[in-house]
Scaffold this active site. Sequence first.
Site, PDB file in Angstrom:
ATOM      1  N   GLY A   1      27.694  76.912  57.068  1.00  0.00           N
ATOM      2  CA  GLY A   1      26.804  76.650  57.995  1.00  0.00           C
ATOM      3  C   GLY A   1      25.774  75.855  56.538  1.00  0.00           C
TER       4      GLY A   1
ATOM      5  N   SER B   1      40.500  76.820  50.376  1.00  0.00           N
ATOM      6  CA  SER B   1      40.459  78.250  51.172  1.00  0.00           C
ATOM      7  C   SER B   1      40.104  79.442  49.837  1.00  0.00           C
ATOM      8  CB  SER B   1      41.111  78.383  51.982  1.00  0.00           C
ATOM      9  OG  SER B   1      41.095  79.288  52.301  1.00  0.00           O
TER      10      SER B   1
ATOM     11  N   ASN C   1      39.842  82.079  50.278  1.00  0.00           N
ATOM     12  CA  ASN C   1      40.530  83.595  51.773  1.00  0.00           C
ATOM     13  C   ASN C   1      42.375  83.651  51.258  1.00  0.00           C
ATOM     14  OD1 ASN C   1      38.563  84.344  52.305  1.00  0.00           O
ATOM     15  ND2 ASN C   1      38.901  83.109  54.002  1.00  0.00           N
ATOM     16  N   THR C   2      43.028  82.610  49.969  1.00  0.00           N
ATOM     17  CA  THR C   2      44.415  83.020  50.063  1.00  0.00           C
ATOM     18  C   THR C   2      44.631  83.112  48.487  1.00  0.00           C
ATOM     19  OG1 THR C   2      45.118  82.076  52.050  1.00  0.00           O
ATOM     20  CG2 THR C   2      46.856  81.836  49.494  1.00  0.00           C
TER      21      THR C   2
ATOM     22  N   GLY D   1      39.862  74.270  60.789  1.00  0.00           N
ATOM     23  CA  GLY D   1      40.318  76.028  60.730  1.00  0.00           C
ATOM     24  C   GLY D   1      39.416  77.089  62.279  1.00  0.00           C
TER      25      GLY D   1
ATOM     26  N   ASN E   1      34.638  72.247  51.513  1.00  0.00           N
ATOM     27  CA  ASN E   1      35.356  74.019  52.503  1.00  0.00           C
ATOM     28  C   ASN E   1      34.036  74.752  52.114  1.00  0.00           C
ATOM     29  OD1 ASN E   1      36.841  76.037  53.287  1.00  0.00           O
ATOM     30  ND2 ASN E   1      38.428  74.603  52.667  1.00  0.00           N
ATOM     31  N   THR E   2      34.288  75.921  52.752  1.00  0.00           N
ATOM     32  CA  THR E   2      33.562  76.858  52.213  1.00  0.00           C
ATOM     33  C   THR E   2      33.013  77.489  50.749  1.00  0.00           C
ATOM     34  OG1 THR E   2      34.939  78.468  52.538  1.00  0.00           O
ATOM     35  CG2 THR E   2      33.845  77.866  55.183  1.00  0.00           C
TER      36      THR E   2
ATOM     37  N   ASN F   1      33.416  83.826  56.130  1.00  0.00           N
ATOM     38  CA  ASN F   1      34.959  84.610  56.901  1.00  0.00           C
ATOM     39  C   ASN F   1      35.966  84.687  55.928  1.00  0.00           C
ATOM     40  OD1 ASN F   1      37.283  82.341  56.621  1.00  0.00           O
ATOM     41  ND2 ASN F   1      35.823  80.875  57.016  1.00  0.00           N
ATOM     42  N   ARG F   2      37.051  85.396  56.224  1.00  0.00           N
ATOM     43  CA  ARG F   2      37.584  85.282  55.964  1.00  0.00           C
ATOM     44  C   ARG F   2      39.270  85.737  56.271  1.00  0.00           C
ATOM     45  NH1 ARG F   2      35.129  90.667  54.566  1.00  0.00           N
ATOM     46  NH2 ARG F   2      35.979  92.128  55.570  1.00  0.00           N
TER      47      ARG F   2
ATOM     48  N   LYS G   1      41.186  68.251  50.968  1.00  0.00           N
ATOM     49  CA  LYS G   1      40.089  68.913  50.969  1.00  0.00           C
ATOM     50  C   LYS G   1      39.576  69.611  49.977  1.00  0.00           C
ATOM     51  CE  LYS G   1      37.765  71.329  54.191  1.00  0.00           C
ATOM     52  NZ  LYS G   1      37.981  72.266  55.863  1.00  0.00           N
TER      53      LYS G   1
ATOM     54  N   LYS H   1      43.095  76.431  64.804  1.00  0.00           N
ATOM     55  CA  LYS H   1      44.291  76.142  64.118  1.00  0.00           C
ATOM     56  C   LYS H   1      45.606  76.512  64.644  1.00  0.00           C
ATOM     57  CE  LYS H   1      42.236  80.227  61.505  1.00  0.00           C
ATOM     58  NZ  LYS H   1      42.214  79.423  59.624  1.00  0.00           N
TER      59      LYS H   1
ATOM     60  N   GLY I   1      42.235  84.332  56.299  1.00  0.00           N
ATOM     61  CA  GLY I   1      43.234  84.541  55.228  1.00  0.00           C
ATOM     62  C   GLY I   1      44.347  83.508  55.800  1.00  0.00           C
ATOM     63  N   PHE I   2      44.164  82.082  56.317  1.00  0.00           N
ATOM     64  CA  PHE I   2      45.517  81.368  57.227  1.00  0.00           C
ATOM     65  C   PHE I   2      45.814  82.061  58.218  1.00  0.00           C
ATOM     66  CE2 PHE I   2      44.942  78.738  53.472  1.00  0.00           C
ATOM     67  CZ  PHE I   2      44.425  78.389  53.827  1.00  0.00           C
TER      68      PHE I   2
ATOM     69  N   ASN J   1      45.209  71.053  52.062  1.00  0.00           N
ATOM     70  CA  ASN J   1      43.693  72.620  51.947  1.00  0.00           C
ATOM     71  C   ASN J   1      43.724  73.225  50.602  1.00  0.00           C
ATOM     72  OD1 ASN J   1      41.965  74.407  51.826  1.00  0.00           O
ATOM     73  ND2 ASN J   1      42.868  75.210  53.954  1.00  0.00           N
TER      74      ASN J   1
HETATM   75  C1  LIG Z   1      35.406  81.042  60.949  1.00  0.00           C
HETATM   76  C2  LIG Z   1      36.358  79.518  59.813  1.00  0.00           C
HETATM   77  C3  LIG Z   1      37.269  78.836  59.846  1.00  0.00           C
HETATM   78  C4  LIG Z   1      37.956  78.348  58.877  1.00  0.00           C
HETATM   79  N1  LIG Z   1      38.928  78.464  58.546  1.00  0.00           N
HETATM   80  C5  LIG Z   1      39.322  76.950  58.023  1.00  0.00           C
HETATM   81  C6  LIG Z   1      40.942  77.072  57.620  1.00  0.00           C
HETATM   82  O1  LIG Z   1      41.301  76.871  58.500  1.00  0.00           O
HETATM   83  N2  LIG Z   1      40.660  75.603  56.734  1.00  0.00           N
HETATM   84  C7  LIG Z   1      39.645  74.676  55.915  1.00  0.00           C
HETATM   85  O2  LIG Z   1      40.478  74.085  56.015  1.00  0.00           O
HETATM   86  N3  LIG Z   1      38.568  74.688  56.304  1.00  0.00           N
HETATM   87  C8  LIG Z   1      38.849  75.930  57.025  1.00  0.00           C
HETATM   88  N4  LIG Z   1      37.319  76.710  57.514  1.00  0.00           N
HETATM   89  C9  LIG Z   1      35.873  76.004  56.852  1.00  0.00           C
HETATM   90  C10 LIG Z   1      35.596  74.521  57.354  1.00  0.00           C
HETATM   91  O3  LIG Z   1      36.268  73.136  58.060  1.00  0.00           O
HETATM   92  C11 LIG Z   1      34.381  73.842  57.155  1.00  0.00           C
HETATM   93  O4  LIG Z   1      35.077  73.400  56.155  1.00  0.00           O
HETATM   94  C12 LIG Z   1      33.565  74.339  56.282  1.00  0.00           C
HETATM   95  O5  LIG Z   1      32.863  75.415  57.640  1.00  0.00           O
HETATM   96  C13 LIG Z   1      31.676  74.052  55.770  1.00  0.00           C
HETATM   97  O6  LIG Z   1      31.486  73.178  57.449  1.00  0.00           O
HETATM   98  P1  LIG Z   1      30.542  73.913  58.607  1.00  0.00           P
HETATM   99  O7  LIG Z   1      29.754  74.266  57.751  1.00  0.00           O
HETATM  100  O8  LIG Z   1      30.031  73.080  59.749  1.00  0.00           O
HETATM  101  O9  LIG Z   1      31.444  75.239  59.150  1.00  0.00           O
HETATM  102  C14 LIG Z   1      36.644  77.048  57.993  1.00  0.00           C
HETATM  103  C15 LIG Z   1      35.285  78.202  58.648  1.00  0.00           C
HETATM  104  C16 LIG Z   1      34.629  79.068  59.414  1.00  0.00           C
HETATM  105  C17 LIG Z   1      34.033  78.886  59.550  1.00  0.00           C
END
Ligand SMILES: Cc1cc2nc3c(=O)[nH]c(=O)nc-3n(C[C@H](O)[C@H](O)[C@H](O)COP(=O)(O)O)c2cc1C
Length: 353
Positions: free
Chosen positions: A270, A183, A185-186, A67, A246-247, A115-116, A217, A70, A118-119, A180
């Site tokens: 975070g 997520s 957001n989809t 993410g 993931n989040t 975050n949202r 994931k 990308k 949305g790929f 993935n």
């Molecule tokens: C802005 C943003 C965009 C993200 N986009 C993706 C994504 O495209 N694909 C994915 O698998 N995870 C995505 N993540 C999730 C991160 O890869 C990670 O799994 C998640 O943020 C937890 O780790 P962290 O606490 O170190 O951020 C995104 C996270 C953030 C903050």
Amino acid sequence: VSGYDLARPVLFRLGGGDAESTHEWTLRRLAGTPGWALAALRRRYGIAAPTRVFGLDFPNPVGLAAGMDKDGAALAAWPALGFGFVEVGTVTWHEQPGNDRPRVFRLRASHAVINRMGFSNAGAAALAHRLGTLRRAGAVGVPVGISLGKSRVTPLDEAVGDYLASLKLLRPYADYLAVNVSSPNTPGLRSLQDREQLDELLAELRAAAGGTPLLVKLAPDLTDAAIAEALQVCLDRGVAGVIATNTTLRRDGLAPADLVAGEQAGGLSGAPLTDRARAVVAFIHRETAGGLPIVGVGGILNPSDAVALVDAGASLVQLYTGLIYRGPGLVRACARALSDGLSENLSRKRVPA
Ligand SMILES: Cc1cc2nc3c(=O)[nH]c(=O)nc-3n(C[C@H](O)[C@H](O)[C@H](O)COP(=O)(O)O)c2cc1C
């Protein structure tokens, strides 16, 4: 006080405080740094903690989470900041703009982000082109994973074909492939973690991946029972590892100052995710008796968080939000902590020198 402590307030004010503007500015700067400068940085700051997982050699076990980059725009720069591997994407078969902006929000008092996106991405074909050019130039030098997602325009019941098309095109450029299905957001994407849908998806993807390690994931919001089911499918289908997590859609652990921002829709990352990510990693490790390599991710804000994930059973770790709040010094500190054998687990897994 590190250099990043001085830079952070400036970075956080870019674009009128819009987090994605800072992100874009930073990516452009990193992408514009010449290769010789990156190579020098990497020699000076790179931490060696060689780790071998699912048949791949990693210079150190600390990776950039999916993410952040990308489209692989700054791919050559991440190893110079200390990363031992990079996961690009999530990429989709169709190029797509993602959700309307603003769509990334800092929750500063909580060391968190919602975050949202949305790929949003330039599509699988653009990424294949970019990675092909970089590979021919030998410009990366650490393992590159590619995270695959479903295009928003593709209905959920046609998801398999959508993932499969991306996988077939991108496989030649990937050291590993990440599916993935987590997520938030989809719409509907997370239902692909359910047993039947996951089985159908992984059967096809695993067959097409050939010898390239295929990882899955997972979301932190699954129940233990649902994680156990997903793991069984992963094992049955010969998946090489799982990425957790993931989040989250939960909003536990926010500082009072962030309660309003916490109402934004999207996935939370975070510090509020640290404990849950660790618990999920520990559960996966127990459930699979250590038989399925785990990439631990979620809430690494300090080196001790990285060590804790490895002690819970992770072979590799990744971070995203920690980079925003702590800067690249965190990457090196994590790699150093893990290389110093602060974690029992990793020293046992380490390839003998
Ligand atoms: C802005 C943003 C965009 C993200 N986009 C993706 C994504 O495209 N694909 C994915 O698998 N995870 C995505 N993540 C999730 C991160 O890869 C990670 O799994 C998640 O943020 C937890 O780790 P962290 O606490 O170190 O951020 C995104 C996270 C953030 C903050």
